[in-house]
Design an enzyme around this catalytic site. Structure first.
Site, PDB file in Angstrom:
ATOM      1  N   CYS A  50       0.836  -1.201   0.000  1.00 27.13           N
ATOM      2  CA  CYS A  50       0.000   0.000   0.000  1.00 27.13           C
ATOM      3  C   CYS A  50       0.870   1.249   0.000  1.00 27.13           C
ATOM      4  O   CYS A  50       2.092   1.179  -0.072  1.00 27.13           O
ATOM      5  CB  CYS A  50      -0.914  -0.010   1.222  1.00 27.13           C
ATOM      6  SG  CYS A  50      -0.006  -0.055   2.785  1.00 27.13           S
ATOM      7  N   CYS A  53       3.535   1.367   2.684  1.00 26.21           N
ATOM      8  CA  CYS A  53       4.726   0.589   2.336  1.00 26.21           C
ATOM      9  C   CYS A  53       5.638   1.409   1.423  1.00 26.21           C
ATOM     10  O   CYS A  53       6.860   1.447   1.608  1.00 26.21           O
ATOM     11  CB  CYS A  53       4.337  -0.715   1.651  1.00 26.21           C
ATOM     12  SG  CYS A  53       3.257  -1.796   2.610  1.00 26.21           S
ATOM     13  N   ASP A 466      11.487  19.428 -34.214  1.00 28.54           N
ATOM     14  CA  ASP A 466      12.694  19.396 -35.024  1.00 28.54           C
ATOM     15  C   ASP A 466      12.268  19.073 -36.457  1.00 28.54           C
ATOM     16  O   ASP A 466      11.148  18.602 -36.686  1.00 28.54           O
ATOM     17  CB  ASP A 466      13.644  18.327 -34.473  1.00 28.54           C
ATOM     18  CG  ASP A 466      14.855  18.128 -35.349  1.00 28.54           C
ATOM     19  OD1 ASP A 466      15.490  19.130 -35.714  1.00 28.54           O
ATOM     20  OD2 ASP A 466      15.156  16.967 -35.691  1.00 28.54           O
ATOM     21  N   ASP A 652      14.707  14.108 -32.591  1.00 25.41           N
ATOM     22  CA  ASP A 652      15.261  12.759 -32.714  1.00 25.41           C
ATOM     23  C   ASP A 652      16.768  12.687 -32.725  1.00 25.41           C
ATOM     24  O   ASP A 652      17.337  11.633 -32.497  1.00 25.41           O
ATOM     25  CB  ASP A 652      14.744  12.109 -34.007  1.00 25.41           C
ATOM     26  CG  ASP A 652      15.522  12.571 -35.224  1.00 25.41           C
ATOM     27  OD1 ASP A 652      15.683  13.803 -35.391  1.00 25.41           O
ATOM     28  OD2 ASP A 652      15.963  11.706 -35.995  1.00 25.41           O
ATOM     29  N   ASP A 656      19.475  17.169 -30.599  1.00 30.30           N
ATOM     30  CA  ASP A 656      18.212  17.511 -29.942  1.00 30.30           C
ATOM     31  C   ASP A 656      18.188  17.112 -28.470  1.00 30.30           C
ATOM     32  O   ASP A 656      17.272  17.500 -27.749  1.00 30.30           O
ATOM     33  CB  ASP A 656      17.035  16.815 -30.645  1.00 30.30           C
ATOM     34  CG  ASP A 656      16.808  17.352 -32.050  1.00 30.30           C
ATOM     35  OD1 ASP A 656      16.980  18.568 -32.242  1.00 30.30           O
ATOM     36  OD2 ASP A 656      16.473  16.557 -32.944  1.00 30.30           O
TER      37      ASP A 656
END
Length: 787
Positions: A50, A53, A466, A652, A656
């Site tokens: 939970c 925890c 881009d 990509d 970048d």
């Protein structure tokens, strides 16, 4: 229903784990480097139940010397720990006597001290579900006992005399005792582990409520009381288990995308030895450089390269397309793809833990682990639950005792408060939505690295693209090969082999020598180009005009729409190479959809003004900036943020990566360079750029459902808690109400699984080029696309 879920191991297995657990060396061998002297390891911790925890582990584990931080994934029960590696040993090196051994030994002891035994992933954890089997057995026993006790209770309620009533009460007690011991052990075991290590979780008040209900009934039976509550105690347990079983089933349904992805990985592969003999090795034993025999119908176990054979392969896990694609010698094959027609011999290029499939699974599992704002609110509420609910139950008991003097009534009301106040719905409000949303995106070829990324994506108000490899396919074609000097083309092609830029790769395809310039020092400057220095000191440059020509254009045609790459020697112009590229599929539709969502979009490109302007006109974008260096992209994103914007960066390339990290949220295609893909929050596998608006719409819907879940959880507590405190709810009604609130929240979250119009974006024609792999060169296809 509690937000806790039963562990994946039986009691015997848990005890074995407590006494054994992984050694420091085993943890080390399963860890992976992160850079800057840090490593990360993922451990399975079945005892995580939970929010309490999660809060305990994330608070206590970093207190171990050498541990930087820890993140807990509730659905998978995995704990990711980042620790120091001062020794800097390799991943396979022994660590005896090193700093890392000290850290990992202390980490293993910390898990045991906290009462959360850990083990390494594997061992069939994705196969049969022992937790579900245990829940079903416990539910069946509780159901059988509750029906029998209920029949006996009917006889008592019908007016049985004192002797008969006492007999039926004793029979009910004898039926209920073993049923509670067997079926209730799921709650009792968790509660005892928590209490024995000095903390509490959500199973503590549940266990207390069930035990008190039985104890009160036993007391009434011993004292010949008129009323006993054995039916209520056993039926209470039955409904609690029913709710927990439903919770478990819904979580597994939400995680089906991760589970199905894991199942794509075979158990092992046939390895061809140097002497020609063949041995079957388990997946974890396959290392880079090994040759693998892949028969038709086999899944690829690890990322590899075809060294002999031809076949058709199903790349759906990579590009989402159903049509098979041809592979031959030199083609790259990611883990999880399916060999269809011919026998192949592959050379493994990565181990299983670093393969494409493992990366996809890791991103899927990380989707729930992010600590977004909503998740932090839910975690804080869950963490303070235990002390608040016990104080509330104690206050309820004291209040009813003072008001009525009836300790039985006071006790039953307190038990109802213990049960009804469990913040299950609040604990489930965020993680279930995140897991379902991540699964929904995965089914559409979009991987999510972090649950918090979806929250940030839902907030985005500006999209920055881009150009090359993002808005375009990143597969440019050299269009003036016949016009350039053959010797210049040969030099440029061989220099270009050192770069991963799409334009360089297009040039490199014209290299017939198949090797880099001999004895040349090769230096690549991201966003500028490649420099090759000969042993004689001659400097060749290939890239942007200002880079290759030392800041001078030397009369180049700047109005041409084609992308240009300049080759120079010692700063003097040698030749110019012109390229054209195809628009990425779905780019026009994606830009139109973003506009419909109220989002502004622009292009930031390092290319020249003319091709960028032409592309912007084709897409209908009024805003674009050409000739931008990597630093300029970061500055633009920072300017947008300072103006109050929350930009999404889609890129990509290697150049970048800084912009992807600087943006409020970022996205990259699977074909991106390693560093760019790792910097992005989302990775889309499909060729279509419509993945961008799709991810935004799913993220916005997920945010809406999270807010609805919070509202439902708060409404439940505003109604249920006062009702229980005022004595209007029995323990049985409390169990029903608690289970119902959790089921409602989970069902509301699962609405995100319904297909909507946002998922029916056009797939278009199947790509004719073998899909690109993260961090690897694209495999050449026998078919070519036109420029």
């Amino acid at each position: 229903m509690s937000c806790c879920a039963a562990g994946t191991e039986s009691a015997a297995e848990l005890e074995a784990l407590k006494s054994e657990g992984p050694s420091a060396e085993e943890i080390w061998l399963s860890s992976r480097p992160l850079g800057d002297g840090m490593r990360q390891v993922d451990l399975i911790v079945p005892g995580v139940h939970c929010g309490a925890c999660i809060a305990l582990l994330e608070r206590e584990l970093p207190r171990t010397p050498g541990v930087d931080h820890a993140r807990v994934n509730l659905s998978t029960r995995r704990v990711s720990v980042v620790f120091e590696n001062k020794a800097g040993a390799g991943s396979a090196a022994p660590i005896s006597g090193s700093h890392a051994e000290t850290v990992l030994t202390a980490l293993a002891e910390k898990f045991k001290a906290l009462g959360y035994p850990a083990h390494l992933p594997g061992g069939g954890e994705e196969g049969a579900d022992p937790a579900f089997r245990e829940l079903l057995k416990a539910l069946a026993v509780a159901g059988f006992a509750s029906m029998n006790v209920m029949l006996l209770s009917v006889s008592v309620w019908s007016g049985a005399d004192d002797t008969t009533r006492d007999l039926f009460h004793w029979i009910s007690a004898l039926i209920a005792a073993p049923a509670l011991a067997y079926s209730g052990r799921i709650f009792f075991r968790s509660a005892w582990d928590a209490l024995s290590h000095g903390h509490a979780n959500m199973d503590v008040p549940i266990s207390l409520g069930v035990i008190l209900a039985y104890a009160m009934s036993l007391y009434e039976t011993i004292t010949h009381g008129e009323h006993a509550y054995f039916d209520a105690s056993v039926t209470l347990l039955f409904f609690l288990l029913a709710g927990r079983t439903l919770d478990h089933m819904m979580r597994e349904k939400a995680r089906s995308a991760v589970r199905n992805l894991v199942r794509l990985s075979p158990r092992g592969a046939m390895v061809i030895r140097d002497d020609g003999s063949r041995d079957y090795l388990a997946l974890d034993e396959i290392e880079p450089g090994m040759r693998l025999a892949i028969a038709p119908g086999d899944r690829i176990p690890v990322d590899g390269r075809v060294v002999s054979g031809r076949s058709d392969m199903d790349f759906a896990v990579v590009n989402g397309e159903s049509a098979p694609l041809p592979v031959e010698t030199g083609s790259l094959t990611p883990a999880g793809t399916l060999n269809l027609t011919g026998s192949l011999v592959l050379e493994a290029t990565k181990s299983a833990r670093n393969s494409f499939l493992a990366e996809m699974v890791s991103m899927m599992e990380a989707a729930e682990s992010g600590r977004a704002g909503y998740r932090r609110i839910a975690d804080r509420a869950s963490a303070i639950y235990a002390p608040v609910v016990h104080l509330l139950a104690l206050g309820t008991f004291a209040g009813w005792m003072m008001a009525t003097g009836d300790w039985r009534m006071a006790m039953m009301t307190a038990v109802a408060v213990l049960i009804i106040t469990c913040p299950c719905a609040l604990g489930l409000a965020v993680p279930v939505v995140q897991v379902v949303a991540a699964g929904r995106l995965f089914e559409n070829g979009i991987m999510v690295k972090d649950g918090s990324a979806m929250e940030r994506l839902a907030q985005t108000d500006h999209v920055v693209f881009d150009k090359t490899g993002t808005l375009t396919r990143g597969r440019p074609q050299l269009v003036n090969a016949a016009a350039v000097a053959p010797e210049n083309l040969a030099i440029a092609a061989r220099i270009a082999r050192a770069s991963r830029h799409p334009l360089s790769q297009a040039l490199a395809s014209h290299d017939t020598a198949g090797e880099l310039m001999p004895d040349f020092d090769i230096i690549e400057t991201p966003g500028e180009g490649v420099e090759a220095i000969s042993p004689e000191g001659e400097v060749y440059r290939l890239g942007r005009a200002m880079f290759a020509l030392d800041g001078h254009n030397q009369g180049l045609d700047q109005a041409a729409d084609a992308s240009q790459v300049i080759l120079s020697k010692n700063g003097v112009f040698m030749d110019v190479f012109l390229f054209s590229d195809q628009l990425r599929r779905g780019a026009i539709q994606a830009v139109a959809r973003l506009a419909a969502l109220g989002l502004d979009a622009e292009i930031l490109s390092g290319d020249r003004e003319a091709p960028v302007r032409a592309l912007a006109g084709e897409l209908g974008l009024a805003s674009y900036v050409a000739g931008v260096r990597p630093r300029g992209k970061v500055d633009r994103l920072k300017a947008l943020a300072e103006a109050g914007g929350k930009p999404l960066m889609v890129g990509d390339g290697l150049n970048d990566a800084p912009a992807l990290s600087a943006a409020h949220v970022s996205m990259a295609p699977a074909s991106a360079a390693d560093v760019g893909r790792m910097a992005a929050d989302f990775v889309f596998l499909h060729d279509s750029l419509e993945a961008v608006p799709l991810a935004i719409e799913v993220s916005r819907k997920a945010g809406s459902l999270i807010r609805q879940n919070f509202a439902l959880a708060i409404l439940y507590n505003c109604i249920a808690v006062p009702a229980a405190v005022l004595g209007h709810a029995t323990p049985l009604i409390a169990a029903l109400a608690m289970s119902s609130s959790s089921v409602i929240v989970v069902l509301n979250s699962l609405r995100l699984r319904r297909k909507t119009r946002i998922e029916h974006f056009a797939r278009g024609a199947v790509s004719r080029i073998t899909p690109a792999l993260p961090g690897e060169a694209r495999a050449e296809s026998s078919l070519r696309t036109s420029a």
